[in-house]
Design an enzyme around this catalytic site. Structure first.
Site, PDB file in Angstrom:
ATOM      1  N   GLY A  11      16.125  -2.834 -18.601  1.00  0.00           N
ATOM      2  CA  GLY A  11      16.029  -2.446 -19.997  1.00  0.00           C
ATOM      3  C   GLY A  11      17.344  -2.686 -20.710  1.00  0.00           C
ATOM      4  CD  GLN A  63      22.349  -0.828 -23.008  1.00  0.00           C
ATOM      5  OE1 GLN A  63      21.154  -1.033 -23.080  1.00  0.00           O
ATOM      6  NE2 GLN A  63      22.988  -0.715 -21.859  1.00  0.00           N
ATOM      7  CB  CYS A 111      23.334   2.590 -17.914  1.00  0.00           C
ATOM      8  SG  CYS A 111      23.480   2.028 -19.613  1.00  0.00           S
ATOM      9  CG  LEU A 112      22.293  -3.624 -17.694  1.00  0.00           C
ATOM     10  CD1 LEU A 112      21.550  -4.609 -18.575  1.00  0.00           C
ATOM     11  CD2 LEU A 112      22.682  -4.255 -16.368  1.00  0.00           C
ATOM     12  CG  HIS A 156      18.210   4.516 -19.663  1.00  0.00           C
ATOM     13  ND1 HIS A 156      19.048   4.977 -18.665  1.00  0.00           N
ATOM     14  CD2 HIS A 156      18.915   3.549 -20.314  1.00  0.00           C
ATOM     15  CE1 HIS A 156      20.199   4.309 -18.727  1.00  0.00           C
ATOM     16  NE2 HIS A 156      20.145   3.444 -19.714  1.00  0.00           N
ATOM     17  CD  GLU A 157      17.057   0.597 -21.987  1.00  0.00           C
ATOM     18  OE1 GLU A 157      17.934   0.434 -22.847  1.00  0.00           O
ATOM     19  OE2 GLU A 157      17.284   0.512 -20.768  1.00  0.00           O
ATOM     20  CG  HIS A 176      21.084   3.029 -24.546  1.00  0.00           C
ATOM     21  ND1 HIS A 176      22.422   3.241 -24.338  1.00  0.00           N
ATOM     22  CD2 HIS A 176      20.587   2.587 -23.367  1.00  0.00           C
ATOM     23  CE1 HIS A 176      22.716   2.940 -23.069  1.00  0.00           C
ATOM     24  NE2 HIS A 176      21.624   2.543 -22.459  1.00  0.00           N
TER      25      HIS A 176
HETATM   26 ZN    ZN Z   1      21.427   2.054 -20.475  1.00  0.00          ZN
END
Ligand code: ZN
Length: 165
Positions: A46, A51, A95-96, A137-138, A141
């Protein structure tokens, strides 16, 4: 398409609230295409627009619950909202934007999301398991929330290595 730089947790942009998408134009399509390429290149499940430094309510989620032999589906969710949630799961999440760190996060087992596609059409989508976790999660963000602030605890290096926690 182009790869975009993924911001990491020290960047203040990740803690801001993103604004709704109002124009479903070429600029949005380019952003989504670039995000897709960036997500694929980083092997994530995701990615949210903030991000990559764009404070707009757009996310990508990979639907991994597909019948065997079928390809995973890349979902584009614009202005997404969780309209219902049920059950509970507690598991490892990463998470990236927080590379190489994982934490135990409690999430609903199943969520229904209402969102727009890249042309502005509304739809609903149900996600279960990892997909439900990913939707939550997304969307977090977009409200400036990182999983590290929700984690019951972060996993140690040894737990990550062994897969036991
Ligand atoms: Zn994330």
């Amino acid at each position: 398409m182009a790869l975009r730089n993924i911001l990491t947790e020290e960047d203040p942009a990740l803690y801001k609230i993103s604004r709704p998408v109002t124009k479903f134009d070429q600029r949005l399509h380019t952003l989504l295409d670039d995000m897709a390429e960036t997500l694929r290149a980083s092997n994530g499940v995701g990615l949210a627009a903030p991000q990559v430094g764009v404070l707009r309510r757009a996310v990508l989620v990979v639907e991994t619950n597909v019948p065997e032999g079928e390809e995973e589906i890349l979902l584009e969710l614009i202005n997404p909202e969780i309209i219902s949630a049920e059950g509970e799961q507690c598991g490892s999440e990463g998470c990236l934007s927080v590379p190489e760190q994982f934490g135990l996060v409690r999430r609903p087992e199943k969520v229904t999301v209402r969102a727009q596609d890249r042309n502005g059409n509304w739809f609903e989508r149900v996600g279960e398991g990892l997909t439900a976790r990913c939707f939550c999660h997304e969307i977090d963000h977009l409200d400036g929330i990182l999983f590290t602030s929700l984690a019951e605890r972060m996993l140690t290096e040894e737990e990550i290595q062994s897969g036991e926690f």
